[in-house]
Structure formats: structure tokens, C-alpha cells
Motif scaffolding. Sequence first.
Motif, PDB file in Angstrom:
ATOM      1  N   UNK A   1      -0.361   0.375  -2.258  1.00  0.00           N
ATOM      2  CA  UNK A   1       0.986   0.511  -2.315  1.00  0.00           C
ATOM      3  C   UNK A   1       1.938   0.185  -3.593  1.00  0.00           C
ATOM      4  N   UNK A   2       2.840   0.567  -4.123  1.00  0.00           N
ATOM      5  CA  UNK A   2       3.458   0.533  -5.236  1.00  0.00           C
ATOM      6  C   UNK A   2       4.334  -0.971  -5.436  1.00  0.00           C
TER       7      UNK A   2
ATOM      8  N   UNK B   1      -5.643  -6.239  -6.899  1.00  0.00           N
ATOM      9  CA  UNK B   1      -6.115  -5.394  -7.897  1.00  0.00           C
ATOM     10  C   UNK B   1      -5.260  -4.221  -8.054  1.00  0.00           C
ATOM     11  N   UNK B   2      -5.493  -3.496  -8.945  1.00  0.00           N
ATOM     12  CA  UNK B   2      -4.852  -2.062  -9.236  1.00  0.00           C
ATOM     13  C   UNK B   2      -5.935  -1.364  -8.460  1.00  0.00           C
ATOM     14  N   UNK B   3      -5.537  -0.437  -7.606  1.00  0.00           N
ATOM     15  CA  UNK B   3      -6.708   0.555  -6.993  1.00  0.00           C
ATOM     16  C   UNK B   3      -6.312   2.032  -7.516  1.00  0.00           C
ATOM     17  N   UNK B   4      -5.160   2.305  -8.326  1.00  0.00           N
ATOM     18  CA  UNK B   4      -4.964   3.832  -8.575  1.00  0.00           C
ATOM     19  C   UNK B   4      -3.469   3.825  -8.736  1.00  0.00           C
TER      20      UNK B   4
ATOM     21  N   UNK C   1      -1.291  -1.028  -5.668  1.00  0.00           N
ATOM     22  CA  UNK C   1      -2.075  -2.408  -5.482  1.00  0.00           C
ATOM     23  C   UNK C   1      -2.753  -2.598  -4.240  1.00  0.00           C
ATOM     24  N   UNK C   2      -3.842  -3.240  -4.216  1.00  0.00           N
ATOM     25  CA  UNK C   2      -4.556  -3.470  -2.969  1.00  0.00           C
ATOM     26  C   UNK C   2      -5.205  -4.668  -3.302  1.00  0.00           C
ATOM     27  N   UNK C   3      -5.937  -5.297  -2.046  1.00  0.00           N
ATOM     28  CA  UNK C   3      -6.659  -6.597  -2.171  1.00  0.00           C
ATOM     29  C   UNK C   3      -7.906  -6.276  -2.560  1.00  0.00           C
TER      30      UNK C   3
END
Length: 208
Positions: free
Chosen positions: A139-140, A166-169, A180-182
Motif C-alpha cells: 500500500x501507499x 520496506x519499499x516493495x515497489x 510499502x510492505x513488511x
Amino acid sequence: MSEQPIPTSETTDPITPEIAQPEPPAPDLTADSMPLLQVIEAILFSTDIPLTAGKLAEIVGLDSTKPVKQTLEQLNAFYSTREGGGAAYRIEERAGGYQLLTLPQYSQYIERLVRKKDEGRLTPASLETLAIVAYKQPLTRATVESIRGVACGETLRNLMEHNLVKIVGRAEEIGRPMLYGTTRYFLEIFGLASLRDLPKSDTLKEPK
């Protein structure tokens, strides 16, 4: 001429007096027949407050504090003579009681540990943000802020510094905002095998 008796000498083994060997003292025991030394040490390892000799005697089931104090002295003697240069701790008298404390020369390392623990603590805002990311990822930041109702940029950066987020894409929308994601470390910290192990929650819904 009368025969003279031939003198004889009797060869007898010398009698060596037996030296009585002192019997090893019987170990002091608690009321439950447990070794007092180990029991008191276990108690002092487990408490974070000073305990009086009377309190220790009460815990181990003794009517007198004398064996307790003798045991405390024995433990300190053992710590100071332990192979390898002695133990890093000893029993000290504090506030009328006894407590197991590390030696002063190791204080700098203990301070680093305490400081690291303090740095690792998350604020309620960080925990709330982390929960949103965990359940709604990827999610953003705008999505996080729409759920929380407040700006979350600094909180997200803090979670990233703790290696929990962390930034995932990037999202396929105008401006290509970051998603963002874990992290794997997040799973380790919370004892999760995967994100499927997260508790079910219907509370993290975006406002309509």
C-alpha cells in the motif's frame, strides 16, 4: 659350657596410626531438600529487586538467616575464584537486601544494551502504522494516512529504520507512489511463519 641363648630380634611392621580424614560437610538443604547454594543463586538470578536475608530464608523454608548469609558469602567466593578470571557479577547488599549485580567494569556494555533496547521500542503510532502495513500491504503512504487520519511519513521512515517495513515497489497510478510492505525481520520479531499467520482483523478498513 652352658649354651647361651642366641638373641633374636623380632621384625614387626611399624604401626602407622590411622589419620582420621575429616568427613565432607553435609550440604545445607532447603526445606524441600534442595541444595541451598543453587536455590539461592536461582532466586537471585530471577529477581530484579533486592531481597533481605529474612525473605530469602522464608522462600527456601528456613527458620534462620544464618545459613542464608553463609551461602551468600560462599557464592561470592565462588564467583571471585571461578576459572577464567572470575565471574562478571557478584552479590551486593542494596537497600537492606541482597541482589546479583554485574561488576562496574562491565557497565559500558550494559549501557549499550539498555540503549539498544530503548531505541528498539515502538511508539503506539508506529505500532498502529505497522499493523496497517502488515494487513493491507502492499500500500501507499496515502492509503496509510487515509486509514489513520494523520500524516505518516516520519512514522514509516522510523519503521524502515527498524527494518520492519520496506519499499516493495511502485503503484500503477499517477506519480507512481512507492508501495510499502513488511520485511522478513518483521515475521521473525512477531513469531510468524508467514503473513497468513496474522490474526484475523476486520478493523483495518479504509474509510468510504
